[in-house]
Write an enzyme that holds these catalytic residues in place. Structure first.
Site, PDB file in Angstrom:
ATOM      1  N   ASP A  84       0.652  -1.093   0.155  1.00  0.00           N
ATOM      2  CA  ASP A  84       0.040   0.056  -0.167  1.00  0.00           C
ATOM      3  C   ASP A  84       0.878   1.175   0.053  1.00  0.00           C
ATOM      4  OD1 ASP A  84       0.976   0.148   2.538  1.00  0.00           O
ATOM      5  OD2 ASP A  84      -0.802  -0.235   3.607  1.00  0.00           O
ATOM      6  N   TYR A 307      -3.765  -9.535   2.595  1.00  0.00           N
ATOM      7  CA  TYR A 307      -3.514  -8.293   2.994  1.00  0.00           C
ATOM      8  C   TYR A 307      -4.780  -7.649   3.440  1.00  0.00           C
ATOM      9  CZ  TYR A 307      -0.999  -4.113   3.774  1.00  0.00           C
ATOM     10  OH  TYR A 307      -0.643  -2.890   4.180  1.00  0.00           O
TER      11      TYR A 307
END
Length: 860
Positions: A84, A307
């Protein structure tokens, strides 16, 4: 030494990945962020293209050294931090540090992303490296700069206008506003009375509830009957018309299908964990991180979920296939949806590039993990597994029926009255056999009844008919689940920020929790009113959401990273300077007049002070000094009355004297309630200072005397030198220094000369300031400029770092640059900036103030 070096964020993940990659790979952890903005003014320079000064985070300095040492021995570096913006920024910072040190010469550098920690996924990711995404890095840097500029300028302003230790953040402030506005709506709510006509019917020996839906030919609404008189009239009319019987007029049968919810995003995972498990957002994310990084359940550590920071509801085709195979195996073909369900994410956010939160292998059931992993981890895994499995199962099918009945007796001409019975039967459970989505504020379902078989014209016995009084209810307070949902709906924050927003509001004591619901504290309301009144634009939900969208545009490479900063900065800092100059503390204190003191005739008010809320009798302009008293625990500024305030002014109370003639008083001081006798003090640990009696005060005093007598081993009566029993054993003191007693000496036999010698060698005790010990820095700490001290409070409010590496720790970091401190970070500053650590450049093509990293090829 291995030829390949892989860098991840956590040591737990490093251990798991090392097992999958084998001896040719060394895996090290960065332990979160490796560097952050310097904790002082000028870290972001608006006058120099928003250049940013960085330095290594002190606690991670040793980890950077270990990485640098290993990279010198390797030929290839894989930057594998989280997939991210935060993870991308960590990789970039580490790349920059290593490059500046010359450790990347003749090295090949790759960026890889692990969306799940499994053997196949790890090996596949290593085979498909990419370059660092400077768009993601720039978006994170812009967010960090914005949060710094807001916090570093708003927080010190709050200190001056309200009290020390407060913070204001770009995202936390709108969240606080949501909670305060809900509290205001509840306080302003005026309940309305209404009545319903509820009945019980019977057919085929089965009883069921009925509701009046039509009266006198008119549809019955919520406020059709607003008092008992009208309700009783209707009750009498219906009983008279029915004569104990109803007739079935019509039956409406339908089949209703209900589809499963999509798999979890970060937001929906936090909401469901709060509803079903009672977990806070922070706890949920901590457990999810552990499940993602790898848990050992008998076959070595393996990542159990994908995730957990994601906006996406999509699933990989391979994952869908495995989920459907598992469903067929466990629940049969009838439990499987006819075709794979495809979920699409509406958001354009860059964080949707990966999947929803799901099990890495649907074949690993919660039952297989029982007794092998932590109980809290198991509960969260079971929630994620069930939601993912359910999303590919068949829909649930209900048979619903609505039976309308009319009175069977003689009704008045033209008067039509209808009562309805609703029922539903679950015909095919489908996904409900595994999982059903929770609700924040559920209401009773009147349709959830099984009705007996009936035909039109059938007679139904009317067992009872009674009017029921009700009152409308205020909107419910926010729970963690409903607050996260509201933040997401308004576009405030992103997946990695929800938990930190909530923890900041609680840490700053802006909110309390009551039955798992948020209630704004007095200081929270003051801060919210201050920001809403003087910085209206910046706490508006639309402004914050638009800013998030603009940062998303940066992450997609659609605009330069400085564009949102340039739009934001000038109007914002002008407003800060305007408020700092023209708004007084008295205007911000939100004082409220309570009335006139019956004895002194002076006005009584309640307001917020530097040390909390207090009531005040008199004004600063009076000849006689005003009288002050702090509010008691549980008392609120908005609800305290004059009568409550008058009780607070009773302290200090005179209780009489001790047997030795010492006057006894009781009062509340900086450290809580106490009893004073003569010149000595004793704390009241449990007693109410407003109710404690003379007899009880004597008991407390005597207990203190006994404790003091047992504490004193020797009292020389010279220069305040004593030998005392302390928490950690006997010691010597003269009230300026404390000295340890050698282990081979008996404290009772210490001489005055020995004590003097030991005290002379001991350091002077830190002075106690108004807020406790100032520490070894002494006067230097006192002299520190207010905004320099602001760094910790500001960083705590900088939501961008989420759970990765709390920015407030940056106050302890060690510099990696030689940049000189800059003066105030204000738009009107004329001073030129000193050389700074490299930060994103205006031209996105140039990368982040450096040439774009030569990723996946040899460095120069």
């Amino acid at each position: 030494m291995a030829e390949n070096l892989v860098i991840v964020e956590s040591p737990a993940k490093a251990k798991t990945i090392k097992k999958y990659l084998g001896k040719d790979f060394e895996v090290l952890a960065s332990y979160g962020h490796v560097r952050d903005l310097v904790p002082k003014e000028g870290a972001v320079d608006p006058d120099n293209g928003f250049a940013m000064q960085y330095r290594i985070i002190e606690r991670n300095e040793k980890h950077v050294e270990a990485i640098a040492k290993s990279v010198r021995k390797a030929s290839t570096l894989y930057l594998a931090t989280d997939p991210d913006r935060e993870g991308e920024a960590i990789s970039w910072h580490l790349y920059e540090l290593l490059k500046e040190r010359g450790d990347l010469k003749d090295k090949t550098v790759h960026r890889v992303a692990f969306y799940e920690i499994t053997k196949n996924a790890i090996r596949a990711a290593i085979q498909e490296p990419r370059e660092l995404s400077m768009d993601l890095v720039n978006a994170q840097q812009a967010r960090r700069a914005l949060d710094y500029l807001v916090g570093f300028n708003l927080s010190p302003l709050l200190w001056k206008k309200v009290r020390q230790g407060l913070s204001a953040g770009r995202v936390q402030s709108p969240a606080l506003r949501m909670i305060c506005e809900r509290d205001e709506a509840i306080d302003a709510f005026k309940p309305q009375e209404y009545w319903t006509l509820d009945a019980q019917g019977e057919h085929s020996a089965v009883t069921f509830p009925l509701k009046l839906i039509e009266y006198g030919g008119k549809k019955v609404e919520q406020f059709s009957f607003t008092n008992e008189k009208s309700a009783r009239e209707v009750e009498a009319t219906l009983n008279q018309a029915a004569e104990g019987k109803l007739k079935v007029e019509s039956i409406d049968r339908k089949q209703r299908k209900r589809n499963p919810a999509p798999p979890f995003t970060t937001s929906t995972l936090q909401q469901e964990a709060a509803r079903k498990l009672g977990y806070s957002a922070q706890r949920t994310m901590r457990l999810a991180q552990q499940l993602y990084e790898g848990v050992d359940f008998g076959e070595g550590a393996v990542g159990l979920i994908t995730y957990m920071r994601t906006d996406s509801v999509s699933l990989a085709q391979e994952a869908v296939a495995e989920i459907r195979t598992t469903i067929e195996k466990l629940y049969g073909k009838e439990g499987l949806a006819e075709s794979p369900r495809v979920y699409k994410t509406k958001s354009k956010n860059a964080q949707e590039a990966h999947e929803a939160v799901r099990p890495t292998s649907a074949a690993i059931t919660p039952q297989q993990l029982e007794g092998h992993i932590d109980a809290d981890q198991l509960k969260l895994y079971a929630l994620i597994w069930k939601r993912a499995i359910a999303c590919q199962m068949a829909h649930a099918v209900y048979d619903t029926v609505a039976v309308d009945m009319i009175p069977a007796g003689k009704a008045a001409p033209g008067a039509r009255h209808v009562l309805r019975a609703n029922g539903s039967t679950l015909v095919k459970p489908g996904y409900i056999a595994v999982y059903q989505e929770g609700q924040d504020d559920s209401t009773e379902d009147d349709d959830d009844h099984v009705l007996p078989p009936m035909q039109e014209g059938d007679a139904v016995k009317l067992l009872s008919l009674k009017g029921q009084q009700h009152f409308t209810e205020p909107p419910p307070r926010f729970s963690e689940a409903s607050l996260v949902k509201a933040l997401e709906e308004h576009g405030i924050g992103r997946p990695s920020t929800y938990a930190s927003i909530i923890s900041t509001l609680r840490d700053r004591e802006y909110v309390d929790m009551d039955a798992r619901r948020f209630i704004a504290t007095d200081i929270g309301k003051i801060v919210c009113r201050f920001l809403t009144k003087y910085f209206t634009k910046y706490v508006e939900y639309g402004f914050t959401a638009d800013m998030e969208d603009e940062l998303d545009a940066v992450s997609r490479g659609e605009e330069p990273w400085v564009t949102p900063l340039e739009k934001f900065w000038k109007p914002f800092i002008d407003q800060v300077e305007e408020i700092e100059t023209n708004v007084s503390r008295e205007e911000v204190a939100m004082s409220r007049d309570l009335g006139i003191h019956p004895e002194s005739g002076r006005p009584v008010s309640v307001r917020m002070g530097r040390f909390g809320p207090f009531v005040q009798a008199g004004t600063k302009d009076d000849e006689e000094k005003p009288k002050f008293a702090g509010l008691r625990p549980g008392q609120k500024m908005d609800t305290i009355t004059l009568a409550d305030a008058l009780v607070l002014f009773q302290l200090p109370r005179a209780l009489g004297e001790t047997a030795d003639g010492e006057p006894i008083t009781v009062a509340i001081g900086q450290f809580g309630p106490y009893v004073k006798y003569g010149a000595k003090y004793v704390s009241l640990k449990e007693d109410d200072p407003y109710a404690v009696t003379h007899a009880r005060a004597i008991e407390v005093i005597e207990a203190k005397k006994v404790a003091d007598a047992n504490r004193i081993i020797q009292d020389f009566g010279i220069d305040d030198i004593q030998v005392l029993n302390g928490r950690y054993g006997p010691y010597i003191t003269d009230k300026q220094r404390n000295a340890r007693i050698p282990k081979d000496r008996d404290p009772k036999t210490m001489t005055l000369e020995e004590c003097r010698a030991l005290l002379a060698a001991a350091p002077v005790r830190p002075a106690r300031g108004r807020f406790g010990r100032r520490g070894a820095a002494g006067k230097n700490a006192k002299a520190a400029p207010a905004k320099a001290v602001a760094a910790k409070a500001v960083a705590a409010g900088a939501e961008t770092n989420g759970a990765k590496a709390p920015a407030k720790r940056a106050a302890k970091t060690a510099a990696t640059t030689t940049a000189k401190p800059k003066a105030k970070a204000k738009a009107k500053t004329k001073a030129k900036a000193a050389p700074k650590a490299k930060s994103p450049a205006k031209d996105p093509a140039a990368g982040a103030a450096v040439a774009k990293p030569a990723v996946a090829r040899k460095s120069a």
